[in-house]
Design an enzyme around this catalytic site. Structure first.
Site, PDB file in Angstrom:
ATOM      1  NE  ARG A  34      -3.625  -2.407   2.439  1.00 26.75           N
ATOM      2  CZ  ARG A  34      -4.352  -2.805   3.476  1.00 26.75           C
ATOM      3  NH1 ARG A  34      -4.271  -2.160   4.627  1.00 26.75           N
ATOM      4  NH2 ARG A  34      -5.158  -3.842   3.379  1.00 26.75           N
TER       5      ARG A  34
ATOM      6  CG  ASP B 166       2.347   5.882   2.571  1.00 24.72           C
ATOM      7  OD1 ASP B 166       1.217   5.393   2.746  1.00 24.72           O
ATOM      8  OD2 ASP B 166       3.288   5.731   3.380  1.00 24.72           O
TER       9      ASP B 166
ATOM     10  CE1 TYR C   3       7.838  -0.402  -0.631  1.00 28.55           C
ATOM     11  CE2 TYR C   3       8.215  -2.426   0.592  1.00 28.55           C
ATOM     12  CZ  TYR C   3       7.348  -1.489   0.069  1.00 28.55           C
ATOM     13  OH  TYR C   3       5.994  -1.640   0.227  1.00 28.55           O
TER      14      TYR C   3
ATOM     15  NE  ARG D 141       8.294   8.446   3.836  1.00 35.66           N
ATOM     16  CZ  ARG D 141       7.160   9.096   4.029  1.00 35.66           C
ATOM     17  NH1 ARG D 141       5.997   8.494   3.814  1.00 35.66           N
ATOM     18  NH2 ARG D 141       7.173  10.346   4.457  1.00 35.66           N
TER      19      ARG D 141
END
Length: 273
Positions: free
Chosen positions: A54, A56, A116, A216
């Protein structure tokens, strides 16, 4: 006849999206994708989708996994379906592959790992309007500034391998049964993917699952250490923290990319044909 599940491997530029997940009053990748699927079904029914990650607002994808069950006309035509999707999707979304999957497949629940990448630009040109939406422009220069310490970044990343409770490095209040994630890969490297030049570093991480804003938060903490804003011993303490009150601010979203999602080979119908 029960609709057969499909997997689409999707790339998108997240700059003009409010994220993957459908929202009432915002442009999202899921809404765009489902609108096109509905058109391909003649507007007769909505085709729900599930995304593996999901992402952002502002986050990009090079390999988002999307599961859905289209009408029977597509059951033996994954390549035709891919071409039809790409003909109708907006220019900031592209379907790389479409696979026919085994019954019960779900892009989120069936995933065994996600990878990622986070991109940082350390040269002055990182602030260019052609680069800023796709990386964290973190140029050194000015009074009191210092360059990123790549060795410090790598030392911190080396602590991530294995299973950890990441509640100290994730958004608070997540709706999750637990905060444990098993990290298989975590590494920093000099950046080498900029056409025409560009300095910086990339962080690549692969794990069985990720918490909200986890990558992050990790990048934000490691960058603070690499810039001398906090001492290196802070990082192992964050890995055992019971909340995120001591965490550094999370890195901005535009440098983050969902690179790939892993699934067991036996879930691909073509592998079992």
């Amino acid at each position: 006849m029960t609709s057969r599940p499909f997997l689409a491997v999707v790339q998108y530029d997240g700059a003009r999206f409010a994220g993957w997940q459908r929202q009432p009053d915002a442009r999202t990748v899921q809404a765009e994708f489902e609108t096109v699927l509905e058109r391909l079904e003649g507007g007769s029914q909505r085709v729900p989708t599930t995304g593996a990650g999901r992402t952002d607002a502002g986050v990009h994808a090079l390999g988002q996994g999307v599961s859905f069950a289209p009408g029977e006309r597509w059951h033996d035509q994954p390549n035709d379906l891919r071409r039809a999707l790409n003909a109708l999707l907006p220019d900031d979304v592209w379907v790389e592959q479409v696979h026919t999957m085994r019954p019960g497949f779900d892009a989120r629940r069936s995933a065994t790992a996600r990878r990622y990448r986070y991109v940082i630009g350390s040269d002055e040109a990182a602030a260019s309007p052609f680069r800023r939406p796709y990386e964290w422009p973190l140029a050194s220069g000015g009074a009191g500034s210092r360059p990123l310490d790549l060795a410090a970044l790598r030392d911190a990343a080396a602590l991530l391998a294995g299973e950890h409770d990441f509640r100290g490095l994730a958004a608070a209040g997540a709706a999750t049964a637990h905060y444990r994630c098993r990290v298989a890969l975590a590494e920093w490297a000099p950046r080498a993917d900029i056409a025409g030049g560009g300095e910086g570093v990339t962080f690549t991480i692969e794990a069985d699952r990720f918490l909200h804003h986890m990558v992050r938060f990790l990048v934000g903490a490691m960058v603070d250490i690499a810039l001398g804003r906090r001492p290196p011993p802070d990082f192992p303490r964050l890995l055992v923290a019971t909340d995120n009150l001591a965490a550094s601010p999370p890195a901005p979203p535009q440098g983050l990319y969902l690179v790939a999602v892993r699934y067991p080979p036996e879930l691909y119908a073509e592998a079992c044909a």
